[in-house]
Design an enzyme around this catalytic site. Sequence first.
Site, PDB file in Angstrom:
ATOM      1  N   HIS A 116      -3.336  -5.258   1.607  1.00  0.00           N
ATOM      2  CA  HIS A 116      -2.673  -5.472   2.911  1.00  0.00           C
ATOM      3  C   HIS A 116      -2.605  -6.952   3.291  1.00  0.00           C
ATOM      4  O   HIS A 116      -3.444  -7.421   4.066  1.00  0.00           O
ATOM      5  CB  HIS A 116      -3.449  -4.729   3.997  1.00  0.00           C
TER       6      HIS A 116
ATOM      7  N   GLU B 269      -0.796  -8.319   5.362  1.00  0.00           N
ATOM      8  CA  GLU B 269      -0.530  -8.464   6.806  1.00  0.00           C
ATOM      9  C   GLU B 269      -1.809  -8.388   7.634  1.00  0.00           C
ATOM     10  O   GLU B 269      -1.788  -8.660   8.827  1.00  0.00           O
ATOM     11  CB  GLU B 269       0.495  -7.410   7.261  1.00  0.00           C
TER      12      GLU B 269
ATOM     13  N   CYS C 239       0.812  -1.222   0.000  1.00  0.00           N
ATOM     14  CA  CYS C 239       0.000   0.000   0.000  1.00  0.00           C
ATOM     15  C   CYS C 239       0.851   1.281   0.000  1.00  0.00           C
ATOM     16  O   CYS C 239       1.498   1.580  -0.995  1.00  0.00           O
ATOM     17  CB  CYS C 239      -0.984  -0.078   1.152  1.00  0.00           C
TER      18      CYS C 239
HETATM   19  N1  GLN Z   1      -3.753   6.403   1.062  1.00  0.00           N
HETATM   20  C1  GLN Z   1      -2.462   6.112   1.596  1.00  0.00           C
HETATM   21  C2  GLN Z   1      -1.372   6.969   0.943  1.00  0.00           C
HETATM   22  O1  GLN Z   1      -1.621   7.631  -0.014  1.00  0.00           O
HETATM   23  C3  GLN Z   1      -2.124   4.641   1.435  1.00  0.00           C
HETATM   24  C4  GLN Z   1      -3.140   3.812   2.187  1.00  0.00           C
HETATM   25  C5  GLN Z   1      -2.598   2.616   2.877  1.00  0.00           C
HETATM   26  O2  GLN Z   1      -1.399   2.390   2.997  1.00  0.00           O
HETATM   27  N2  GLN Z   1      -3.514   1.826   3.407  1.00  0.00           N
HETATM   28  O3  GLN Z   1      -0.268   6.987   1.411  1.00  0.00           O
END
Ligand code: GLN
Length: 188
Positions: A169, A171, A79
């Site tokens: 995710h 994890e 992410c």
């Molecule tokens: N929206 C977050 C960002 O732009 C990423 C979201 C996440 O890691 N769950 O950094």
Amino acid sequence: MKIAVLALQGAFAEHEKALHRLGIETIELRKKQDLHTRFDALILPGGESTVQGKLLKEFGMFEELKYRIENGLPVMATCAGVILLAQTLVNDDRNYFKTFPIKVVRNAYGRQLGSFHQKGTLKDIGAFDMEFIRAPLIASASPDCTVLGTVKESIAAVRYQNQLAFTFHPELTDDLAVHQYFCQKMVH
Ligand code: GLN
């Protein structure tokens, strides 16, 4: 094998739990001195990329980690971590390590679809329950990347040499298959 988890912000503890369940030792990277400890691989967790990027630079870890990633340190990003690795951010002027030849759109699924859940199959990993939270989207990857999975017609999992990126995710689910893939196939 010892795996470092960037522990400045976000879901780092969950990655450590997954690795501990696999019997793998971890260290947390919180400050520059932590880079003196020997480790074999790195995990960049989800969270808020702007905060993580800012703290990485403020705490003097950015240049050293970029150098190590460019020189083969195995790295798995989830992410926000994917945003930190991306060569190009389509909707943001900021950029960070720029080591992964992908084009990434931040917060790409909009407010309504900000968080969702999707079952899918990842190449070389198998069936996986994917949990997306305000996820970025990988709009394209250079031809030398290997796409491991797609969701809603865009790339959700991709590998490039020593680097692995997941927009969801792994994890946050009980399934250890993604962490296992990283440790077994990419860390030596
Ligand atoms: N929206 C977050 C960002 O732009 C990423 C979201 C996440 O890691 N769950 O950094």
